[in-house]
Design a protein around this motif. Structure first.
Motif, PDB file in Angstrom:
ATOM      1  N   LYS A 230      -7.343   0.375  -5.503  1.00 21.52           N
ATOM      2  CA  LYS A 230      -8.382  -0.261  -6.295  1.00 21.52           C
ATOM      3  C   LYS A 230      -7.742  -1.177  -7.349  1.00 21.52           C
ATOM      4  N   ARG A 231      -8.302  -2.365  -7.484  1.00 22.93           N
ATOM      5  CA  ARG A 231      -7.703  -3.329  -8.408  1.00 22.93           C
ATOM      6  C   ARG A 231      -7.840  -2.870  -9.864  1.00 22.93           C
ATOM      7  N   TRP A 232      -8.935  -2.189 -10.212  1.00 20.15           N
ATOM      8  CA  TRP A 232      -9.097  -1.707 -11.587  1.00 20.15           C
ATOM      9  C   TRP A 232      -8.014  -0.680 -11.909  1.00 20.15           C
ATOM     10  N   ALA A 233      -7.603   0.104 -10.890  1.00 17.78           N
ATOM     11  CA  ALA A 233      -6.552   1.098 -11.124  1.00 17.78           C
ATOM     12  C   ALA A 233      -5.212   0.424 -11.366  1.00 17.78           C
ATOM     13  N   GLU A 234      -4.988  -0.710 -10.725  1.00 14.69           N
ATOM     14  CA  GLU A 234      -3.743  -1.439 -10.941  1.00 14.69           C
ATOM     15  C   GLU A 234      -3.679  -1.968 -12.376  1.00 14.69           C
TER      16      GLU A 234
ATOM     17  N   LEU B 297       0.827  -1.203   0.000  1.00 10.85           N
ATOM     18  CA  LEU B 297       0.000   0.000   0.000  1.00 10.85           C
ATOM     19  C   LEU B 297       0.863   1.256   0.000  1.00 10.85           C
ATOM     20  N   PHE B 298       1.973   1.222   0.732  1.00 10.54           N
ATOM     21  CA  PHE B 298       2.901   2.372   0.757  1.00 10.54           C
ATOM     22  C   PHE B 298       3.473   2.616  -0.631  1.00 10.54           C
ATOM     23  N   ILE B 299       3.875   1.544  -1.318  1.00 12.34           N
ATOM     24  CA  ILE B 299       4.445   1.686  -2.659  1.00 12.34           C
ATOM     25  C   ILE B 299       3.392   2.190  -3.642  1.00 12.34           C
TER      26      ILE B 299
ATOM     27  N   PHE C 122       2.968   5.841  -3.184  1.00 10.66           N
ATOM     28  CA  PHE C 122       4.088   6.576  -3.777  1.00 10.66           C
ATOM     29  C   PHE C 122       3.879   6.732  -5.282  1.00 10.66           C
ATOM     30  N   LEU C 123       3.465   5.640  -5.937  1.00  8.81           N
ATOM     31  CA  LEU C 123       3.178   5.706  -7.372  1.00  8.81           C
ATOM     32  C   LEU C 123       1.994   6.629  -7.646  1.00  8.81           C
ATOM     33  N   ALA C 124       1.008   6.643  -6.744  1.00 15.16           N
ATOM     34  CA  ALA C 124      -0.147   7.527  -6.920  1.00 15.16           C
ATOM     35  C   ALA C 124       0.278   8.994  -6.893  1.00 15.16           C
ATOM     36  N   ILE C 125       1.173   9.341  -5.975  1.00 17.07           N
ATOM     37  CA  ILE C 125       1.661  10.722  -5.896  1.00 17.07           C
ATOM     38  C   ILE C 125       2.432  11.086  -7.161  1.00 17.07           C
ATOM     39  N   GLU C 126       3.262  10.142  -7.633  1.00 21.23           N
ATOM     40  CA  GLU C 126       4.027  10.393  -8.863  1.00 21.23           C
ATOM     41  C   GLU C 126       3.095  10.605 -10.040  1.00 21.23           C
ATOM     42  N   ARG C 127       2.025   9.796 -10.137  1.00 18.02           N
ATOM     43  CA  ARG C 127       1.053   9.950 -11.222  1.00 18.02           C
ATOM     44  C   ARG C 127       0.307  11.282 -11.104  1.00 18.02           C
TER      45      ARG C 127
ATOM     46  N   ILE D 161      -6.716   9.727 -12.949  1.00 15.45           N
ATOM     47  CA  ILE D 161      -7.582   8.608 -12.570  1.00 15.45           C
ATOM     48  C   ILE D 161      -6.745   7.487 -11.957  1.00 15.45           C
ATOM     49  N   GLU D 162      -5.593   7.202 -12.566  1.00 17.68           N
ATOM     50  CA  GLU D 162      -4.675   6.212 -12.001  1.00 17.68           C
ATOM     51  C   GLU D 162      -4.272   6.602 -10.586  1.00 17.68           C
ATOM     52  N   ALA D 163      -3.949   7.876 -10.388  1.00 15.45           N
ATOM     53  CA  ALA D 163      -3.489   8.348  -9.077  1.00 15.45           C
ATOM     54  C   ALA D 163      -4.544   8.110  -8.002  1.00 15.45           C
ATOM     55  N   VAL D 164      -5.794   8.460  -8.296  1.00 18.34           N
ATOM     56  CA  VAL D 164      -6.870   8.278  -7.311  1.00 18.34           C
ATOM     57  C   VAL D 164      -7.089   6.793  -7.021  1.00 18.34           C
ATOM     58  N   GLY D 165      -7.133   5.981  -8.079  1.00 12.82           N
ATOM     59  CA  GLY D 165      -7.357   4.552  -7.894  1.00 12.82           C
ATOM     60  C   GLY D 165      -6.232   3.874  -7.133  1.00 12.82           C
TER      61      GLY D 165
END
Length: 254
Positions: A174-178, A73-75, A78-83, A165-169
């Motif tokens: 959310k699995r759909w965001a992955e 979840l932490f990783i 981090f990817l969400a913030i980058e997106r 949208i990726e960032a929020v998911g």
């Protein structure tokens, strides 16, 4: 040094305790001390003084992320913030392209004026602005038609929307965001490789490496596309996150 993700999260968010109805489980999660009743935290396993946060059937116990799940979840965040940062930056670029398309001639004149002023300065440092790839790209943009620039701005906005949208998911795991992140990122990898063949920079290299690692990590760690047992194995791993289920697997029937 190994990070204790459970205690790290409890220190930041607080403990999560639960009182199951079944007495055989209840006795494993509860104790009495001179200061009062203590209940075992479902996340870190420490005993916490005070009333439990919830009570009821073991099947209704909250599913608390623990260990590897917390690290993942932490990783993901981090990817969400980058997106999110990338999406906002692309929106700003799209707005700049749109404004440029509406005042192309004025921007061209202003650019040429500043170029005349800066040319002697850069020449002093032995840098030829007339043969600079950045200056060449800007001058080439002046030749684009208004409709072409509007199309570029629209495509940039669409790309930024996907990133946001990726960032929020990803932030909410959310699995759909992955799936969206893996597919969208992998689709742009050939373009990033092509850009490196045109001009190499450390920023482009770092972005490419980060995107490749993100695709591999999410696909493998989250068991997407049937990898490592697929969705069924992923759900079983998530269900094993609760200490109540750990107690049950230790031989305490419910």
């Amino acid at each position: 040094m190994k990070i204790d993700w459970d205690r790290r999260t409890c220190a930041r968010k607080g403990h999560v305790t639960y009182a199951p109805d079944d007495p055989r489980l209840r006795v494993r999660l509860h104790a009495q001390t001179a200061l009062g009743d203590v209940w075992r935290c479902l996340r870190c396993g420490d005993f916490v003084l005070g009333e439990p946060h919830g009570a009821g059937a073991a099947a209704d116990a909250p599913l608390v992320p623990r260990g590897k799940v917390l690290r993942d979840l932490f990783i993901l965040r981090f990817l969400a913030i980058e997106r999110a940062v990338r999406g906002v930056f692309i929106v700003l670029v799209a707005v700049a392209v749109w404004k440029f398309s509406n005042s192309q001639d004025a921007v061209r004149r202003l650019f040429n004026e500043y170029l005349d002023v800066l040319r002697p300065v850069f020449k002093h440092f032995h840098y030829d602005l007339d043969h600079s790839p950045v200056v060449g790209s800007v001058q080439k943009a002046f030749g684009y038609r208004h409709s072409t620039l509007l199309l570029v701005a629209a495509l940039l906005l669409a790309y930024a929307l996907v990133e946001l949208i990726e960032a929020v998911g990803l932030w909410y795991a959310k699995r759909w965001a992955e799936y969206l992140t893996v597919v969208a990122t992998a689709a742009f990898l050939p373009l990033e490789v092509y850009e490196l063949t045109e001009h190499i920079s450390w920023l482009k290299i770092a972005t490419l490496v980060l995107n490749i690692l993100a695709v591999l990590y999410i696909a493998v760690a989250k068991r997407l596309f049937g990898l490592r047992g697929g969705r069924r194995a992923f759900d079983e791993e998530r269900r094993s996150a609760s200490l109540l289920e750990v107690e049950e697997s230790a031989g305490v029937p419910v």
